[in-house]
Scaffold this motif. Structure first.
Motif, PDB file in Angstrom:
ATOM      1  N   ILE A   1      15.695  -9.240 -16.369  1.00 38.31           N
ATOM      2  CA  ILE A   1      16.924  -8.443 -16.271  1.00 38.31           C
ATOM      3  C   ILE A   1      16.900  -7.357 -17.340  1.00 38.31           C
ATOM      4  O   ILE A   1      16.961  -7.635 -18.528  1.00 38.31           O
ATOM      5  N   LYS A   2      16.812  -6.116 -16.883  1.00 39.10           N
ATOM      6  CA  LYS A   2      16.674  -4.982 -17.801  1.00 39.10           C
ATOM      7  C   LYS A   2      17.869  -4.856 -18.746  1.00 39.10           C
ATOM      8  O   LYS A   2      17.720  -4.468 -19.911  1.00 39.10           O
ATOM      9  N   THR A   3      19.052  -5.218 -18.255  1.00 37.86           N
ATOM     10  CA  THR A   3      20.259  -5.087 -19.069  1.00 37.86           C
ATOM     11  C   THR A   3      20.169  -5.917 -20.353  1.00 37.86           C
ATOM     12  O   THR A   3      20.655  -5.503 -21.409  1.00 37.86           O
TER      13      THR A   3
ATOM     14  N   VAL B   1      18.184  -3.999 -22.826  1.00 38.06           N
ATOM     15  CA  VAL B   1      18.982  -2.888 -23.356  1.00 38.06           C
ATOM     16  C   VAL B   1      19.959  -3.402 -24.413  1.00 38.06           C
ATOM     17  O   VAL B   1      20.116  -2.796 -25.481  1.00 38.06           O
ATOM     18  N   ILE B   2      20.611  -4.529 -24.119  1.00 35.60           N
ATOM     19  CA  ILE B   2      21.513  -5.142 -25.102  1.00 35.60           C
ATOM     20  C   ILE B   2      20.741  -5.501 -26.368  1.00 35.60           C
ATOM     21  O   ILE B   2      21.204  -5.276 -27.489  1.00 35.60           O
TER      22      ILE B   2
END
Length: 201
Positions: free
Chosen positions: A163-165, A168-169
């Protein structure tokens, strides 16, 4: 009988404090890498160069100086994270290097998500244990280590789930981690120069 004269001898360590060098080498490089993780720019030679030089060499230098001062924590922390940066640079560069992929040899495979997850998890575990050693040190250093442990575990989760998110987080959390190390490093420089606590750590 002549009286024996006893004199007290006080030895003072007048060598420089290597911790700011190590903290700044770690902090600035961590911020720049995590700008990439947060999506501001792709992974590039700037990040790899910082990882090799300032993140790697500067921390290894600081580790050696901490060894000379008899500081085991500083030796292990700066030495380990300096070599972490070197290992990360090598991890990314070896699959692209001709020397390791010559004709007639099996090419070196780039690390996949599973191996990267294992890599980040082990560094997170190491950092979490090191965090408990900081409980006898300043609050600033505690923030650096606990936020770094969280960063490694977020990167682990990002690799496992895809999960790319999450990555990023992790990037934004890593920017905070790096800036906290920069703050502590600069605070130690400023406090040392003024001979008093100007910035709390």
């Amino acid at each position: 009988m002549a009286e024996k004269e006893e004199k007290a001898v006080e030895l003072r360590d007048i060598t420089a404090n290597p911790a700011p060098l190590g903290l700044l080498g770690f902090g600035l490089t961590t911020v720049l890498l995590n700008f990439h993780n947060a999506g501001f720019y792709p992974l590039n030679s700037m990040v790899l160069s910082m990882g090799f030089a300032y993140g790697g060499i500067a921390q290894i230098m600081a580790a050696w100086m901490e060894y000379k001062k008899g500081n085991t924590f500083g030796l292990v922390a700066f030495g380990s994270y300096g070599l972490f940066w070197w290992s990360l640079v090598l991890l990314l560069m070896i699959p692209q290097t001709t020397f390791f992929n010559m004709a007639g040899k099996s090419p070196v495979q780039a690390a996949d998500s599973t191996s990267l997850a294992a890599y980040f998890f082990m560094w997170g575990l190491f950092t979490m244990v090191m965090f408990f050693a900081t409980l006898k040190k300043g609050r600033g250093l505690q923030v650096v280590f606990i936020s770094l442990a969280v960063l490694f575990f977020l990167l682990t989760a990002g690799e496992i789930t895809g999960i790319k998110t999450i990555t990023v987080i992790a990037g934004y959390e890593g920017i905070f981690t790096g800036l906290s190390a920069v703050y502590v490093g600069l605070a130690e420089v400023i406090n040392g120069e003024y001979g008093r606590k100007v910035l709390p750590v």
